[in-house]
Design a protein around this motif. Structure first.
Motif, PDB file in Angstrom:
ATOM      1  N   GLY A  51       0.788  -1.232   0.000  1.00 43.70           N
ATOM      2  CA  GLY A  51       0.000   0.000   0.000  1.00 43.70           C
ATOM      3  C   GLY A  51       0.815   1.274   0.000  1.00 43.70           C
ATOM      4  N   HIS A  52       2.106   1.171   0.285  1.00 43.33           N
ATOM      5  CA  HIS A  52       2.963   2.365   0.310  1.00 43.33           C
ATOM      6  C   HIS A  52       3.244   2.825  -1.114  1.00 43.33           C
ATOM      7  CE1 HIS A  52       5.928   5.246   1.580  1.00 43.33           C
ATOM      8  NE2 HIS A  52       6.813   4.693   0.776  1.00 43.33           N
ATOM      9  N   ARG A  53       3.136   4.132  -1.361  1.00 44.15           N
ATOM     10  CA  ARG A  53       3.406   4.706  -2.676  1.00 44.15           C
ATOM     11  C   ARG A  53       4.666   5.555  -2.632  1.00 44.15           C
ATOM     12  NH1 ARG A  53      -1.432   6.292  -6.396  1.00 44.15           N
ATOM     13  NH2 ARG A  53      -2.645   4.377  -6.250  1.00 44.15           N
ATOM     14  N   PHE A  54       5.424   5.489  -3.719  1.00 36.60           N
ATOM     15  CA  PHE A  54       6.637   6.287  -3.829  1.00 36.60           C
ATOM     16  C   PHE A  54       6.951   6.503  -5.299  1.00 36.60           C
ATOM     17  CE2 PHE A  54       7.447   1.862  -3.148  1.00 36.60           C
ATOM     18  CZ  PHE A  54       8.385   1.523  -4.105  1.00 36.60           C
ATOM     19  N   ALA A  55       7.855   7.448  -5.577  1.00 41.82           N
ATOM     20  CA  ALA A  55       8.141   7.855  -6.953  1.00 41.82           C
ATOM     21  C   ALA A  55       9.489   7.351  -7.426  1.00 41.82           C
ATOM     22  CB  ALA A  55       8.100   9.380  -7.055  1.00 41.82           C
ATOM     23  N   GLY A  56       9.586   7.179  -8.744  1.00 47.18           N
ATOM     24  CA  GLY A  56      10.829   6.796  -9.395  1.00 47.18           C
ATOM     25  C   GLY A  56      10.709   7.065 -10.883  1.00 47.18           C
ATOM     26  N   THR A  57      11.620   6.504 -11.661  1.00 50.50           N
ATOM     27  CA  THR A  57      11.545   6.586 -13.120  1.00 50.50           C
ATOM     28  C   THR A  57      11.861   5.204 -13.684  1.00 50.50           C
ATOM     29  OG1 THR A  57      13.868   7.238 -13.318  1.00 50.50           O
ATOM     30  CG2 THR A  57      12.236   9.019 -13.265  1.00 50.50           C
ATOM     31  N   LEU A  58      11.250   4.867 -14.810  1.00 46.68           N
ATOM     32  CA  LEU A  58      11.540   3.577 -15.435  1.00 46.68           C
ATOM     33  C   LEU A  58      12.929   3.602 -16.051  1.00 46.68           C
ATOM     34  CD1 LEU A  58       8.249   2.363 -17.159  1.00 46.68           C
ATOM     35  CD2 LEU A  58       9.253   1.664 -14.987  1.00 46.68           C
ATOM     36  N   ALA A  59      13.672   2.534 -15.847  1.00 44.33           N
ATOM     37  CA  ALA A  59      15.044   2.459 -16.343  1.00 44.33           C
ATOM     38  C   ALA A  59      15.160   1.634 -17.620  1.00 44.33           C
ATOM     39  CB  ALA A  59      15.955   1.880 -15.262  1.00 44.33           C
ATOM     40  N   ASN A  60      14.066   1.054 -18.067  1.00 42.05           N
ATOM     41  CA  ASN A  60      14.066   0.335 -19.335  1.00 42.05           C
ATOM     42  C   ASN A  60      12.655   0.354 -19.925  1.00 42.05           C
ATOM     43  OD1 ASN A  60      13.793  -1.690 -17.053  1.00 42.05           O
ATOM     44  ND2 ASN A  60      13.199  -2.997 -18.758  1.00 42.05           N
ATOM     45  N   GLY A  61      12.562  -0.006 -21.190  1.00 38.84           N
ATOM     46  CA  GLY A  61      11.275  -0.041 -21.865  1.00 38.84           C
ATOM     47  C   GLY A  61      10.812  -1.468 -22.075  1.00 38.84           C
ATOM     48  N   VAL A  62       9.687  -1.602 -22.728  1.00 34.37           N
ATOM     49  CA  VAL A  62       9.123  -2.911 -23.055  1.00 34.37           C
ATOM     50  C   VAL A  62       8.349  -2.770 -24.360  1.00 34.37           C
ATOM     51  CG1 VAL A  62       6.999  -2.587 -21.700  1.00 34.37           C
ATOM     52  CG2 VAL A  62       7.855  -4.877 -22.111  1.00 34.37           C
ATOM     53  N   ARG A  63       8.405  -3.813 -25.172  1.00 34.72           N
ATOM     54  CA  ARG A  63       7.681  -3.775 -26.451  1.00 34.72           C
ATOM     55  C   ARG A  63       6.185  -3.732 -26.209  1.00 34.72           C
ATOM     56  NH1 ARG A  63       9.410  -8.701 -29.799  1.00 34.72           N
ATOM     57  NH2 ARG A  63       9.968  -9.504 -27.812  1.00 34.72           N
ATOM     58  N   PRO A  64       5.434  -3.048 -26.995  1.00 33.42           N
ATOM     59  CA  PRO A  64       5.804  -2.330 -28.221  1.00 33.42           C
ATOM     60  C   PRO A  64       6.149  -0.856 -28.007  1.00 33.42           C
ATOM     61  CG  PRO A  64       3.434  -2.432 -28.080  1.00 33.42           C
ATOM     62  CD  PRO A  64       3.982  -3.159 -26.862  1.00 33.42           C
ATOM     63  N   TRP A  65       6.238  -0.409 -26.759  1.00 32.00           N
ATOM     64  CA  TRP A  65       6.457   1.019 -26.490  1.00 32.00           C
ATOM     65  C   TRP A  65       7.928   1.381 -26.344  1.00 32.00           C
ATOM     66  CZ3 TRP A  65       3.041  -2.091 -23.717  1.00 32.00           C
ATOM     67  CH2 TRP A  65       1.714  -1.994 -24.133  1.00 32.00           C
ATOM     68  N   ASP A  66       8.764   0.425 -26.036  1.00 29.76           N
ATOM     69  CA  ASP A  66      10.221   0.555 -25.930  1.00 29.76           C
ATOM     70  C   ASP A  66      10.684   1.881 -25.338  1.00 29.76           C
ATOM     71  OD1 ASP A  66      10.827  -2.029 -26.838  1.00 29.76           O
ATOM     72  OD2 ASP A  66      10.519  -1.396 -28.904  1.00 29.76           O
ATOM     73  N   GLY A  67      11.373   2.700 -26.130  1.00 28.65           N
ATOM     74  CA  GLY A  67      11.987   3.938 -25.649  1.00 28.65           C
ATOM     75  C   GLY A  67      11.008   4.980 -25.158  1.00 28.65           C
ATOM     76  N   ASP A  68       9.731   4.869 -25.546  1.00 31.94           N
ATOM     77  CA  ASP A  68       8.735   5.823 -25.057  1.00 31.94           C
ATOM     78  C   ASP A  68       8.531   5.705 -23.547  1.00 31.94           C
ATOM     79  OD1 ASP A  68       8.266   6.919 -27.568  1.00 31.94           O
ATOM     80  OD2 ASP A  68       6.661   5.500 -28.029  1.00 31.94           O
ATOM     81  N   LEU A  69       8.932   4.575 -22.971  1.00 30.47           N
ATOM     82  CA  LEU A  69       8.785   4.378 -21.525  1.00 30.47           C
ATOM     83  C   LEU A  69      10.061   4.690 -20.748  1.00 30.47           C
ATOM     84  CD1 LEU A  69       6.739   1.045 -21.356  1.00 30.47           C
ATOM     85  CD2 LEU A  69       5.926   3.391 -21.661  1.00 30.47           C
ATOM     86  N   LEU A  70      11.177   4.741 -21.448  1.00 30.34           N
ATOM     87  CA  LEU A  70      12.466   4.970 -20.802  1.00 30.34           C
ATOM     88  C   LEU A  70      12.477   6.319 -20.076  1.00 30.34           C
ATOM     89  CD1 LEU A  70      15.287   3.796 -20.397  1.00 30.34           C
ATOM     90  CD2 LEU A  70      15.980   5.001 -22.471  1.00 30.34           C
ATOM     91  N   ASP A  71      12.872   6.295 -18.823  1.00 24.26           N
ATOM     92  CA  ASP A  71      12.937   7.479 -17.959  1.00 24.26           C
ATOM     93  C   ASP A  71      11.576   8.097 -17.655  1.00 24.26           C
ATOM     94  OD1 ASP A  71      15.724   7.385 -17.586  1.00 24.26           O
ATOM     95  OD2 ASP A  71      16.048   8.398 -19.502  1.00 24.26           O
ATOM     96  N   ALA A  72      10.505   7.363 -17.907  1.00 26.39           N
ATOM     97  CA  ALA A  72       9.168   7.881 -17.580  1.00 26.39           C
ATOM     98  C   ALA A  72       9.026   7.985 -16.065  1.00 26.39           C
ATOM     99  CB  ALA A  72       8.085   6.963 -18.134  1.00 26.39           C
ATOM    100  N   PRO A  73       8.528   9.124 -15.572  1.00 31.74           N
ATOM    101  CA  PRO A  73       8.267   9.217 -14.135  1.00 31.74           C
ATOM    102  C   PRO A  73       7.115   8.289 -13.771  1.00 31.74           C
ATOM    103  CG  PRO A  73       7.500  11.185 -15.280  1.00 31.74           C
ATOM    104  CD  PRO A  73       8.174  10.335 -16.296  1.00 31.74           C
ATOM    105  N   VAL A  74       7.269   7.588 -12.638  1.00 33.59           N
ATOM    106  CA  VAL A  74       6.238   6.642 -12.220  1.00 33.59           C
ATOM    107  C   VAL A  74       5.932   6.791 -10.742  1.00 33.59           C
ATOM    108  CG1 VAL A  74       6.726   4.890 -13.976  1.00 33.59           C
ATOM    109  CG2 VAL A  74       7.989   4.843 -11.835  1.00 33.59           C
ATOM    110  N   VAL A  75       4.702   6.430 -10.407  1.00 33.82           N
ATOM    111  CA  VAL A  75       4.312   6.227  -9.019  1.00 33.82           C
ATOM    112  C   VAL A  75       4.208   4.724  -8.849  1.00 33.82           C
ATOM    113  CG1 VAL A  75       2.531   6.574  -7.273  1.00 33.82           C
ATOM    114  CG2 VAL A  75       3.076   8.423  -8.882  1.00 33.82           C
ATOM    115  N   LEU A  76       4.897   4.211  -7.853  1.00 33.35           N
ATOM    116  CA  LEU A  76       4.921   2.781  -7.560  1.00 33.35           C
ATOM    117  C   LEU A  76       4.164   2.532  -6.270  1.00 33.35           C
ATOM    118  CD1 LEU A  76       8.725   2.420  -8.218  1.00 33.35           C
ATOM    119  CD2 LEU A  76       6.902   1.698  -9.766  1.00 33.35           C
TER     120      LEU A  76
END
Length: 124
Positions: A51-76
């Motif tokens: 249940g705990h939420r915290f912030a980070g950024t994605l360090a890799n992508g995944v198909r089919p979005w690949d580089g569009d996800l790289l370094d995306a800010p995320v809430v985990l």
């Protein structure tokens, strides 16, 4: 995982809902600052990650979005373990990056997300 001179990383789950009702859970790396990774470690040890939420950024992508996800800010968000004696995973639940927000909110064709990796296409 900590890589000197590079950063602190945590394996996280990115759920992608498919149009046919299945969900594909991709395991990716998220980059976290030192204070956040320390808090995650403390919460895992104390059993208070769920249940705990915290912030980070994605360090890799995944198909089919690949580089569009790289370094995306995320809430985990910490998720409960699914088996006894297991450690729960953290899951991507939000992003301010439009592409990733769309991945999380949408339902995707299996052929676009899985392609030939779709177990329903395998025979034998």
């Amino acid at each position: 995982m900590a890589v000197e001179g590079v950063g602190n990383f945590l394996k996280v789950r990115l759920p992608v809902r498919l149009e046919d009702g299945r969900t594909v859970n991709h395991l990716l790396w998220a980059r976290l600052d030192a204070a956040t990774i320390e808090e995650v470690v403390q919460r895992v040890r104390a059993g208070t990650l769920t249940g705990h939420r915290f912030a980070g950024t994605l360090a890799n992508g995944v198909r089919p979005w690949d580089g569009d996800l790289l370094d995306a800010p995320v809430v985990l968000e910490g998720r409960p373990p699914v088996a006894e004696r297991a450690v729960g995973l953290c899951e991507v639940v939000e992003s301010e990056r439009p592409v990733l927000a769309g991945v999380l909110a949408g339902r995707w064709p299996a052929e676009q997300v899985l392609g030939e990796r779709d177990p329903r296409l395998r025979t034998g």
